[in-house]
Enzyme design. Structure first.
Site, PDB file in Angstrom:
ATOM      1  N   GLU A 170      -7.670 -21.126 -16.225  1.00 10.66           N
ATOM      2  CA  GLU A 170      -8.056 -21.732 -14.942  1.00 10.66           C
ATOM      3  C   GLU A 170      -9.210 -22.682 -15.205  1.00 10.66           C
ATOM      4  O   GLU A 170     -10.287 -22.271 -15.638  1.00 10.66           O
ATOM      5  CB  GLU A 170      -8.486 -20.654 -13.941  1.00 10.66           C
ATOM      6  CG  GLU A 170      -8.682 -21.243 -12.547  1.00 10.66           C
ATOM      7  CD  GLU A 170      -9.658 -20.489 -11.656  1.00 10.66           C
ATOM      8  OE1 GLU A 170      -9.564 -20.651 -10.428  1.00 10.66           O
ATOM      9  OE2 GLU A 170     -10.517 -19.753 -12.166  1.00 10.66           O
ATOM     10  N   ASN A 210      -0.158   4.535  -0.230  1.00 10.90           N
ATOM     11  CA  ASN A 210      -0.698   5.818   0.245  1.00 10.90           C
ATOM     12  C   ASN A 210      -1.410   5.746   1.591  1.00 10.90           C
ATOM     13  O   ASN A 210      -2.129   6.656   1.971  1.00 10.90           O
ATOM     14  CB  ASN A 210      -1.630   6.417  -0.818  1.00 10.90           C
ATOM     15  CG  ASN A 210      -2.826   5.508  -1.077  1.00 10.90           C
ATOM     16  OD1 ASN A 210      -2.893   4.388  -0.556  1.00 10.90           O
ATOM     17  ND2 ASN A 210      -3.762   5.987  -1.864  1.00 10.90           N
ATOM     18  N   HIS A 248      -4.304 -17.209  -4.731  1.00  6.60           N
ATOM     19  CA  HIS A 248      -5.181 -16.417  -3.860  1.00  6.60           C
ATOM     20  C   HIS A 248      -6.446 -17.169  -3.425  1.00  6.60           C
ATOM     21  O   HIS A 248      -7.231 -16.634  -2.647  1.00  6.60           O
ATOM     22  CB  HIS A 248      -5.560 -15.129  -4.586  1.00  6.60           C
ATOM     23  CG  HIS A 248      -6.373 -15.405  -5.821  1.00  6.60           C
ATOM     24  ND1 HIS A 248      -5.844 -16.057  -6.917  1.00  6.60           N
ATOM     25  CD2 HIS A 248      -7.668 -15.173  -6.101  1.00  6.60           C
ATOM     26  CE1 HIS A 248      -6.795 -16.190  -7.829  1.00  6.60           C
ATOM     27  NE2 HIS A 248      -7.907 -15.666  -7.366  1.00  6.60           N
ATOM     28  N   ASP A 249      -6.670 -18.354  -3.971  1.00  2.00           N
ATOM     29  CA  ASP A 249      -7.860 -19.137  -3.602  1.00  2.00           C
ATOM     30  C   ASP A 249      -7.529 -20.322  -2.697  1.00  2.00           C
ATOM     31  O   ASP A 249      -8.427 -21.036  -2.266  1.00  2.00           O
ATOM     32  CB  ASP A 249      -8.529 -19.711  -4.862  1.00  2.00           C
ATOM     33  CG  ASP A 249      -9.119 -18.643  -5.760  1.00  2.00           C
ATOM     34  OD1 ASP A 249      -9.541 -17.594  -5.240  1.00  2.00           O
ATOM     35  OD2 ASP A 249      -9.148 -18.861  -6.989  1.00  2.00           O
ATOM     36  N   ASP A 296      -9.751 -16.561 -16.143  1.00  2.00           N
ATOM     37  CA  ASP A 296     -10.476 -16.969 -14.935  1.00  2.00           C
ATOM     38  C   ASP A 296     -11.634 -17.910 -15.253  1.00  2.00           C
ATOM     39  O   ASP A 296     -12.455 -17.618 -16.132  1.00  2.00           O
ATOM     40  CB  ASP A 296     -11.030 -15.689 -14.288  1.00  2.00           C
ATOM     41  CG  ASP A 296     -11.715 -15.942 -12.962  1.00  2.00           C
ATOM     42  OD1 ASP A 296     -11.002 -16.239 -11.995  1.00  2.00           O
ATOM     43  OD2 ASP A 296     -12.949 -15.835 -12.896  1.00  2.00           O
ATOM     44  N   ASP A 304      -5.225 -10.726 -15.523  1.00  6.06           N
ATOM     45  CA  ASP A 304      -6.342 -11.627 -15.287  1.00  6.06           C
ATOM     46  C   ASP A 304      -7.468 -11.256 -16.258  1.00  6.06           C
ATOM     47  O   ASP A 304      -7.740 -10.081 -16.473  1.00  6.06           O
ATOM     48  CB  ASP A 304      -6.831 -11.474 -13.832  1.00  6.06           C
ATOM     49  CG  ASP A 304      -7.098 -12.819 -13.174  1.00  6.06           C
ATOM     50  OD1 ASP A 304      -7.914 -13.588 -13.723  1.00  6.06           O
ATOM     51  OD2 ASP A 304      -6.503 -13.098 -12.116  1.00  6.06           O
ATOM     52  N   ASP A 350       0.850  -1.198   0.000  1.00  2.68           N
ATOM     53  CA  ASP A 350       0.000   0.000   0.000  1.00  2.68           C
ATOM     54  C   ASP A 350       0.883   1.244   0.000  1.00  2.68           C
ATOM     55  O   ASP A 350       1.620   1.475   0.957  1.00  2.68           O
ATOM     56  CB  ASP A 350      -0.898  -0.048   1.244  1.00  2.68           C
ATOM     57  CG  ASP A 350      -1.666   1.249   1.447  1.00  2.68           C
ATOM     58  OD1 ASP A 350      -1.826   2.005   0.469  1.00  2.68           O
ATOM     59  OD2 ASP A 350      -2.097   1.494   2.595  1.00  2.68           O
ATOM     60  N   ASP A 352      -3.965   4.052   2.726  1.00  4.19           N
ATOM     61  CA  ASP A 352      -5.410   3.830   2.905  1.00  4.19           C
ATOM     62  C   ASP A 352      -5.717   2.375   3.282  1.00  4.19           C
ATOM     63  O   ASP A 352      -6.871   1.978   3.382  1.00  4.19           O
ATOM     64  CB  ASP A 352      -6.199   4.244   1.652  1.00  4.19           C
ATOM     65  CG  ASP A 352      -5.893   3.370   0.456  1.00  4.19           C
ATOM     66  OD1 ASP A 352      -4.987   2.493   0.549  1.00  4.19           O
ATOM     67  OD2 ASP A 352      -6.548   3.538  -0.593  1.00  4.19           O
TER      68      ASP A 352
HETATM   69  C1  GLC Z   1     -11.666 -17.866  -9.891  1.00  2.00           C
HETATM   70  C2  GLC Z   1     -10.847 -16.909  -9.068  1.00  2.00           C
HETATM   71  C3  GLC Z   1     -11.552 -16.685  -7.780  1.00  2.00           C
HETATM   72  C4  GLC Z   1     -12.897 -16.075  -8.062  1.00  2.00           C
HETATM   73  C5  GLC Z   1     -13.692 -16.926  -9.059  1.00  2.00           C
HETATM   74  C6  GLC Z   1     -14.823 -16.137  -9.639  1.00  2.00           C
HETATM   75  O1  GLC Z   1     -11.750 -19.124  -9.325  1.00  2.00           O
HETATM   76  O2  GLC Z   1      -9.554 -17.377  -8.924  1.00  2.00           O
HETATM   77  O3  GLC Z   1     -10.821 -15.868  -6.903  1.00  2.00           O
HETATM   78  O4  GLC Z   1     -13.623 -15.949  -6.876  1.00  2.00           O
HETATM   79  O5  GLC Z   1     -12.930 -17.346 -10.148  1.00  2.00           O
HETATM   80  O6  GLC Z   1     -14.328 -15.156 -10.510  1.00  2.00           O
HETATM   81 CA    CA Z   2      -3.456   2.207  -1.207  1.00  2.00          CA
END
Ligand code: GLC
Ligand code: CA
Length: 563
Positions: free
Chosen positions: A256, A23, A332-333, A199, A98, A21, A25
């Site tokens: 994905e 700034n 991230h999942d 995605d 993405d 981050d 916030d």
């Molecule tokens: C993919 C992403 C996930 C998101 C889902 C819906 O699985 O990696 O984070 O919630 O698609 O877009």
């Molecule tokens: Ca920020």
């Protein structure tokens, strides 16, 4: 076929909200990323994949897009983006964006129009159906829980959302939708980006007639898997995207794809006629799901090394010489790999290095998720209030309020499986909020940041970070890592995963002890060599040691070059 740059690359995934981050916030942003590019250069990665940075109401942290051609205000401006791209390229790092086009946000102007009236020109851009006997059009469950249909009073119909109701599915059967997506892709590619992570892309073709899902549980809504994944027009839609868009640029794509077999994998990534370059399959990160339960995503069973070997070996061998693999243990999942597949206590450092060795020596393109390179772990926030992920919060609501399951039981599941495990802020140093932000972070930092952070890892030559740097460097020096043929050894060993990678006259031997014990490794007699050289390992090794019979140390990893 060889010499494709994306085969030789290591990709680093950034989850912008949690990276840095600039700034104060409390939200990571593009300038924050720019400030850390030298760190990525030092790590040695070739490509950065950015999770979505487009305008979004953030129901699903940017995976719900309301304008594909604007930057989320919290993340910065288009000028910041241009600067980021330029600064990456200046360092020889490519940028993967993405691409979220199975669905949009319900606040996207297309959907705002679509829901207005049944004869609106955008009506058919989404999937609308009348109710059936006063209820949803079919029995499909959303992948995030509850029904996959949302009733809309204005026109007395339901729209389909395979994810949250803030993420209506686009209707890919409509050629106008496909054209709009293609145009948008050209627009980004012309800016000079180097590819897309697509995605949930194998959900874009739904079974004609949207038939009910087979009833497998007592739940009101059923998993729609077979009717939504890998649908009949998937290859056609993606083939068209390749022809009209992708093939015009020197870029790569990673799709994905949940619920895919290696046959799908070959169709999708085949060197000659596959529409994408590689994919994220899910089998190895679903090993610990209990399929017999009514919500496998949240019901764990122990995973086994034998199954991991079977899954990885099948993907390695079935795609060999024809398609291409992506290699990942975290994103991230997913919960943090070291907590899930290693040991985040006593052997955190050893097991993080073991998992890294595994990831970087298989055949395919490795993906490193932010924080993995310093061995970041799962988090265990005491109450649901500290969690931010909508999927996690929905699950808590459903399990505690509706199903009446004990809170502590539910929290324990969340600690093991929540996506927020991966989304706590990147741990840069030991200062307040781990150096992520001068303000209050949007999600709390993991309390272990004073011990696990970049600054500390940098000064410790034995850190996980230094080990990643070395592994990434090895990839450049040894073509066998990129191209070598994979062969599993000791198939039935329950603690040791060992394999070779052979390319021309070079053979690498990878020995991985996935346990806290001291198992014996016996080199199979068909492996001959006159000369051995240890390329990397997570313990110190006596060079004269006889590798025909080794007693391994907890989570020990070694890579030898045999000649
Ligand atoms: C993919 C992403 C996930 C998101 C889902 C819906 O699985 O990696 O984070 O919630 O698609 O877009
Ligand atoms: Ca920020």
């Amino acid at each position: 076929m060889h010499g494709k740059w994306w085969k030789e690359s290591v990709v680093y995934q950034i989850y912008p909200r949690s990276f840095c981050d600039s700034n104060g916030d409390g939200i990571g942003d593009l300038r924050g990323i720019i400030a850390k590019l030298d760190y990525l250069k030092e790590l040695g990665v070739d490509v950065v994949w950015l999770s979505p940075i487009y305008q979004s109401p953030n129901a699903d942290n940017g995976y719900d897009i309301s304008d594909y051609r604007a930057i989320m205000a919290e993340f910065g401006t288009m000028a910041d983006f241009n600067k980021l791209l330029e600064q990456l390229h200046r360092r020889g790092i490519r940028l993967l964006m993405d691409l979220v086009v199975n669905h949009t946000s319900d606040e996207h102007p297309w959907f705002v129009e679509s829901r207005r009236s049944r004869d609106n020109p955008y009506r058919d851009w989404y999937i609308w159906r009348p109710g059936r006997d006063g209820r949803e059009p079919n029995n499909w469950a959303s992948l995030f829980g509850g029904s996959a249909w949302q009733y809309d009073e204005a026109t007395d119909e339901y729209y389909l959302h395979l994810f949250s109701k803030k993420q209506p599915d686009l209707n890919w059967e409509n050629p106008r939708v496909r054209e709009a997506v293609h145009e948008m892709m050209h627009w980004w590619l012309k800016k000079g980006i180097d590819g897309f992570r697509m995605d949930a892309i194998n959900l874009i073709s739904k079974a004609p007639g949207l038939p009910d899902a087979p009833v497998k549980t007592a739940n009101r809504y059923q998993f729609p898997g077979p009717h939504v994944f890998n649908g009949p027009r998937l290859l056609e839609f993606l083939g068209e995207t390749k022809r009209r868009v992708l093939s015009h640029y020197d870029i790569f794509t990673v799709a994905e794809t949940g619920l895919v077999t290696t046959e799908h994998g070959l169709d999708l990534t085949h060197e000659e006629n596959g529409p994408v370059n590689m994919l994220f399959q899910f089998e190895h990160v679903e090993m610990d799901m209990d399929d017999s339960s009514d919500s496998p995503r949240w019901n764990s069973k122990p995973w086994s090394l034998l199954e991991l070997k079977r899954i990885m070996t099948r993907w390695q061998k079935d795609l060999e010489g024809k398609g291409w693999n992506s290699l990942y243990l975290s994103n991230h999942d997913q919960p943090r790999a070291v907590s899930r597949f290693g040991d985040d206590g006593r052997y955190r450092v050893e097991s993080a290095k073991l998992l890294a060795t595994f990831l970087h020596t298989l055949h395919g393109t490795p993906y490193v998720y932010q924080g993995e390179e310093i061995g970041m772990t799962n988090v265990a926030f005491p109450t649901i209030d500290d969690y931010r992920d909508m999927e996690t919060r929905n699950m808590y609501q459903e399990f505690v309020e509706e199903k009446g399951i004990d809170r502590t039981v539910v929290m324990a599941i969340i600690h093991a499986k929540s996506r927020d495990n991966a989304r706590t802020p990147m741990q840069w140093d030991a200062s307040v909020h781990a150096g992520f932000s001068a303000g209050t972070p949007w999600i709390k930092v993991n309390p272990n940041y004073s011990e696990i952070n970049v600054q500390r890892a940098r000064t410790d030559p034995d850190s996980v970070l230094h080990y990643y740097r070395k592994l990434i460097r090895l990839r450049r020096e040894h073509p066998a890592i990129v191209h070598g043929c994979y062969d599993l050894l000791l198939e039935a060993h329950e603690q040791v995963y060992a394999f070779t990678r052979t390319w021309k006259n070079e053979r690498l031997l990878v020995i991985l002890n996935f346990s806290p014990d001291a198992p014996v490794f016996a080199l199979p007699s068909h492996i001959h060599f006159t000369n051995k050289e240890l390329l990397i390992g997570n313990y110190s090794v006596d060079t004269g040691e006889d590798i025909n019979l080794l007693t391994l140390r907890p989570y020990e990893a070694r890579v030898y070059r045999l000649r």
